[in-house]
Write a protein that holds these residues in place. Structure first.
Motif, PDB file in Angstrom:
ATOM      1  N   GLU A   1      31.439  -9.411   6.425  1.00  0.00           N
ATOM      2  CA  GLU A   1      32.565  -9.064   5.788  1.00  0.00           C
ATOM      3  C   GLU A   1      32.988 -10.521   5.067  1.00  0.00           C
ATOM      4  O   GLU A   1      33.754 -10.549   4.274  1.00  0.00           O
ATOM      5  N   THR A  44      40.105  -6.523   9.931  1.00  0.00           N
ATOM      6  CA  THR A  44      39.092  -7.259   9.836  1.00  0.00           C
ATOM      7  C   THR A  44      39.376  -8.656  10.153  1.00  0.00           C
ATOM      8  O   THR A  44      38.603  -9.168  10.980  1.00  0.00           O
ATOM      9  N   ASP A  72      39.614   1.641  10.947  1.00  0.00           N
ATOM     10  CA  ASP A  72      38.745   1.722   9.547  1.00  0.00           C
ATOM     11  C   ASP A  72      37.670   0.592   9.983  1.00  0.00           C
ATOM     12  O   ASP A  72      37.817  -0.563   9.793  1.00  0.00           O
ATOM     13  N   TRP A 106      31.078 -10.430   1.915  1.00  0.00           N
ATOM     14  CA  TRP A 106      31.690  -9.924   0.923  1.00  0.00           C
ATOM     15  C   TRP A 106      32.994 -10.466   0.364  1.00  0.00           C
ATOM     16  O   TRP A 106      33.016 -10.398  -0.966  1.00  0.00           O
ATOM     17  N   GLU A 129      32.570  -0.378  -3.670  1.00  0.00           N
ATOM     18  CA  GLU A 129      32.327   0.800  -2.432  1.00  0.00           C
ATOM     19  C   GLU A 129      31.916   0.250  -1.226  1.00  0.00           C
ATOM     20  O   GLU A 129      31.508  -0.926  -1.182  1.00  0.00           O
ATOM     21  N   GLY A 130      32.479   0.782  -0.194  1.00  0.00           N
ATOM     22  CA  GLY A 130      32.192   0.247   0.944  1.00  0.00           C
ATOM     23  C   GLY A 130      33.083  -0.819   1.622  1.00  0.00           C
ATOM     24  O   GLY A 130      33.035  -1.435   2.596  1.00  0.00           O
ATOM     25  N   VAL A 131      34.271  -1.083   0.819  1.00  0.00           N
ATOM     26  CA  VAL A 131      35.278  -1.996   1.142  1.00  0.00           C
ATOM     27  C   VAL A 131      36.633  -1.418   1.104  1.00  0.00           C
ATOM     28  O   VAL A 131      36.827  -0.709   0.121  1.00  0.00           O
ATOM     29  N   HIS A 132      37.275  -1.730   2.081  1.00  0.00           N
ATOM     30  CA  HIS A 132      38.825  -1.236   2.151  1.00  0.00           C
ATOM     31  C   HIS A 132      39.567  -2.538   1.396  1.00  0.00           C
ATOM     32  O   HIS A 132      39.659  -3.577   1.874  1.00  0.00           O
ATOM     33  N   ARG A 187      35.338  -0.317   7.736  1.00  0.00           N
ATOM     34  CA  ARG A 187      34.896  -0.989   6.440  1.00  0.00           C
ATOM     35  C   ARG A 187      35.759  -2.443   6.427  1.00  0.00           C
ATOM     36  O   ARG A 187      36.797  -2.523   6.913  1.00  0.00           O
TER      37      ARG A 187
END
Length: 281
Positions: free
Chosen positions: A57, A72, A86, A60, A102-105, A88
């Protein structure tokens, strides 16, 4: 010939280094690039250098030019996580971000507190604010109270923050230090929303109990320690016997019941109240 300067000691405990911080410590851009290659580090985005300690994370956020936030960030800070969280990574992106990966909130909030270009973690106030808008009230309350419990924030500070939105203001009013765990926050919050008056952590029979409804109805919550420590289990059972001898009704619930079977738990407590078990004799 002098040995080349080592960059790794400049990374923080999460394995992260901001380029500007390194340059202010005397690193020239060309020396930085050579050290990254030589020491097996990774350059992410325009501003960050990380090593193998950097979590996905964090990577990211560095690559996207954003900040780790919401649930997170709460997990990174040691706060309680809702059971249905969640998985993500929650990343707040700058307004200039050109894509929502994609794959990230993704969050786009301006935030209550300015974000630092030298950090990949959203300030605590922003994290709490986004949790308030991202999960149901009961779960958010458990997260907020865990932030109080670990010392990330104080009640006095919560009262002074100019929260935006009704839910965040309600959470600031409701959050207390009384819960010893997220489960306790979850249970007390749900009962109060149902209209049940709960006193948390009153001392009865020489020990605090998780919750007291009325004068005589005690509920206790079995967390992981209850099952993993035989001595703790024996002590809890002995205290239950003492409470019953003093005229209290004791109801015990575990994680699965509170999280996954709440309607039955609530019905059991309400039924006990209908039978008058919460009233003084």
């Amino acid at each position: 010939m002098a040995s080349p300067r080592v960059l790794r000691p400049f990374l923080d405990h999460r394995g992260i280094l901001n380029r500007r911080t390194a340059e202010e410590a005397g690193w020239r851009p060309d020396a930085l690039r050579r050290a990254v290659r030589r020491e097996g580090l990774t350059a992410l985005g325009r501003s960050w250098i990380v090593d193998e300690r950097a979590t996905p994370e964090v990577a990211w956020a560095a690559e996207l030019g954003g900040w780790v936030t919401c649930l997170t960030a709460a997990a990174m800070l040691g706060w309680w996580q809702p059971p249905a969280a969640d998985d993500r990574p929650h990343i707040v992106l700058p307004r200039s971000a050109r894509r929502k990966p994609e794959g990230v909130h993704a969050h786009w909030s301006i935030g209550l507190v300015p974000r630092s270009s030298r950090s990949l973690l959203d300030p605590v106030e922003n994290v709490l604010f986004l949790v308030a808008s991202c999960v149901p009230f009961d779960d958010a309350l458990a997260v907020w109270e865990s932030a109080l419990r670990v010392g990330s924030v104080t009640r006095e500070h919560l009262a002074l923050v100019p929260w935006r939105g009704e839910q965040a203001r309600r959470l600031a009013d409701a959050a207390t230090h009384l819960s010893d765990s997220g489960l306790e926050s979850l249970m007390a919050g749900r009962l109060r929303r149902r209209g049940v008056r709960v006193v948390q952590q009153p001392v009865i029979g020489g020990r605090p109990v998780d919750g007291l409804v009325g004068a005589r109805l005690v509920y206790q919550i079995d967390g992981f320690a209850h099952h993993s420590d035989p001595r703790q289990r024996r002590s809890d059972i002995a205290h239950d016997r003492l409470l019953r001898s003093l005229g209290y009704t004791v109801l015990r619930f575990d994680y699965r019941e509170i999280v996954h079977e709440w309607p039955r738990v609530e019905a059991e407590i309400i039924r006990a109240m209908v039978h008058g078990l919460h009233l003084a004799h």
